[in-house]
Design an enzyme around this catalytic site. Sequence first.
Site, mmCIF file in Angstrom:
data_model
loop_
_atom_site.group_PDB
_atom_site.id
_atom_site.type_symbol
_atom_site.label_atom_id
_atom_site.label_comp_id
_atom_site.label_asym_id
_atom_site.label_seq_id
_atom_site.Cartn_x
_atom_site.Cartn_y
_atom_site.Cartn_z
ATOM 1 N N GLU A 104 0.846 -1.207 0.000
ATOM 2 C CA GLU A 104 0.000 0.000 0.000
ATOM 3 C C GLU A 104 0.873 1.247 0.000
ATOM 4 O O GLU A 104 2.038 1.196 0.417
ATOM 5 C CB GLU A 104 -0.846 0.014 1.284
ATOM 6 C CG GLU A 104 -2.300 -0.348 1.071
ATOM 7 C CD GLU A 104 -3.138 0.775 0.451
ATOM 8 O OE1 GLU A 104 -2.571 1.629 -0.268
ATOM 9 O OE2 GLU A 104 -4.352 0.787 0.680
ATOM 10 N N ASP A 105 0.275 2.350 -0.421
ATOM 11 C CA ASP A 105 1.011 3.624 -0.346
ATOM 12 C C ASP A 105 0.999 4.191 1.063
ATOM 13 O O ASP A 105 2.019 4.612 1.584
ATOM 14 C CB ASP A 105 0.444 4.650 -1.356
ATOM 15 C CG ASP A 105 -1.069 4.857 -1.252
ATOM 16 O OD1 ASP A 105 -1.738 4.133 -0.476
ATOM 17 O OD2 ASP A 105 -1.575 5.745 -1.959
ATOM 18 N N ASP A 108 -3.817 5.362 6.651
ATOM 19 C CA ASP A 108 -4.250 6.594 7.301
ATOM 20 C C ASP A 108 -5.216 6.204 8.423
ATOM 21 O O ASP A 108 -4.764 5.813 9.500
ATOM 22 C CB ASP A 108 -4.887 7.482 6.218
ATOM 23 C CG ASP A 108 -5.330 8.840 6.701
ATOM 24 O OD1 ASP A 108 -4.713 9.371 7.635
ATOM 25 O OD2 ASP A 108 -6.299 9.389 6.136
ATOM 26 N N PHE A 158 -0.978 16.147 4.642
ATOM 27 C CA PHE A 158 -1.359 15.528 3.376
ATOM 28 C C PHE A 158 -0.129 15.453 2.469
ATOM 29 O O PHE A 158 0.500 16.465 2.167
ATOM 30 C CB PHE A 158 -2.487 16.294 2.680
ATOM 31 C CG PHE A 158 -3.102 15.470 1.592
ATOM 32 C CD1 PHE A 158 -4.099 14.550 1.877
ATOM 33 C CD2 PHE A 158 -2.650 15.573 0.276
ATOM 34 C CE1 PHE A 158 -4.639 13.745 0.874
ATOM 35 C CE2 PHE A 158 -3.190 14.772 -0.727
ATOM 36 C CZ PHE A 158 -4.183 13.863 -0.424
ATOM 37 N N ARG A 171 1.523 11.758 -8.728
ATOM 38 C CA ARG A 171 1.969 10.383 -8.465
ATOM 39 C C ARG A 171 3.375 10.138 -9.008
ATOM 40 O O ARG A 171 4.104 9.276 -8.531
ATOM 41 C CB ARG A 171 1.015 9.382 -9.135
ATOM 42 C CG ARG A 171 -0.386 9.355 -8.549
ATOM 43 C CD ARG A 171 -1.135 8.145 -9.084
ATOM 44 N NE ARG A 171 -2.560 8.204 -8.863
ATOM 45 C CZ ARG A 171 -3.183 7.830 -7.743
ATOM 46 N NH1 ARG A 171 -2.485 7.393 -6.726
ATOM 47 N NH2 ARG A 171 -4.500 7.895 -7.640
HETATM 48 P P1 IMP Z 1 -7.412 4.958 4.970
HETATM 49 O O1 IMP Z 1 -7.896 6.211 5.685
HETATM 50 O O2 IMP Z 1 -6.319 4.279 5.771
HETATM 51 O O3 IMP Z 1 -8.553 4.052 4.651
HETATM 52 O O4 IMP Z 1 -6.733 5.442 3.632
HETATM 53 C C1 IMP Z 1 -7.409 5.461 2.434
HETATM 54 C C2 IMP Z 1 -6.605 6.045 1.307
HETATM 55 O O5 IMP Z 1 -6.587 7.458 1.450
HETATM 56 C C3 IMP Z 1 -5.141 5.674 1.148
HETATM 57 O O6 IMP Z 1 -4.921 4.433 0.548
HETATM 58 C C4 IMP Z 1 -4.687 6.803 0.238
HETATM 59 O O7 IMP Z 1 -5.005 6.489 -1.106
HETATM 60 C C5 IMP Z 1 -5.519 7.968 0.715
HETATM 61 N N1 IMP Z 1 -4.714 8.891 1.559
HETATM 62 C C6 IMP Z 1 -4.705 8.982 2.907
HETATM 63 N N2 IMP Z 1 -3.835 9.941 3.312
HETATM 64 C C7 IMP Z 1 -3.285 10.445 2.187
HETATM 65 C C8 IMP Z 1 -2.272 11.457 1.936
HETATM 66 O O8 IMP Z 1 -1.691 12.103 2.830
HETATM 67 N N3 IMP Z 1 -1.976 11.679 0.632
HETATM 68 C C9 IMP Z 1 -2.562 11.007 -0.410
HETATM 69 N N4 IMP Z 1 -3.474 10.053 -0.211
HETATM 70 C C10 IMP Z 1 -3.844 9.778 1.069
HETATM 71 MG MG MG Z 2 -4.428 3.807 -1.562
#
Ligand code: IMP
Ligand code: MG
Length: 183
Positions: A104-105, A108, A158, A171
């Site tokens: 995963e990238d 969050d 962010f 990206r």
């Molecule tokens: P989750 O909140 O862990 O479910 O994250 C969902 C998705 O939000 C991640 O896979 C990213 O694609 C996106 N995301 C969360 N934080 C960031 C950020 O700081 N930059 C870019 N994408 C983000």
């Molecule tokens: Mg993602």
Amino acid sequence: MSNENGKKEIISVLYDAQAIDKRLDEIAKEIENDYAGEKITLVCILRGGVVFMVDLAKKIQNITVEFDFMDVSSYGNETVSSGIVKVNKDLSQPITGKNVIIVEDIIDTGNTMSHLKNHFVSQKPKSLKLCSLLDKAERRIAKDVTIDYIGFSIPDEFVVGYGLDYAQKYRNLSYIGILKFEE
Ligand code: IMP
Ligand code: MG
């Protein structure tokens, strides 16, 4: 670059290409040690994980590596994902009995991964680990998500670049930067 509201988007570098490369060397070594003599399947979560997975995979040379890809969208409001995940593209091959590492990238809130994990576990892989380039631990809501391999732990900012986007842009940056807006 300016966005559709006319606000200027400023990016300050958090980790440059060299720092990322060095950290990937370390993670690759760790994975090679953990799976010595085994075969692994790296599953990239599109689209954010793709730059990270490709670069990481090229550094893993002592074990056999297979690739698969999944594309998901997570519903939610602008800042918090709901964890209700829509699978746009599922795995191409069954993962039953395989050593799977999800790539995963960023984790969050963890809501997306919490849901995805169940999707993987139900297919009974031999082992399942999670590798995330970034960890925004302060924002975590899903307590059942543990990251086995973390690139960098970052503050609640962010970030974009090296796979991560803002409105599908950035990206392709070779570094990870903090995105700020200015009038
Ligand atoms: P989750 O909140 O862990 O479910 O994250 C969902 C998705 O939000 C991640 O896979 C990213 O694609 C996106 N995301 C969360 N934080 C960031 C950020 O700081 N930059 C870019 N994408 C983000
Ligand atoms: Mg993602």
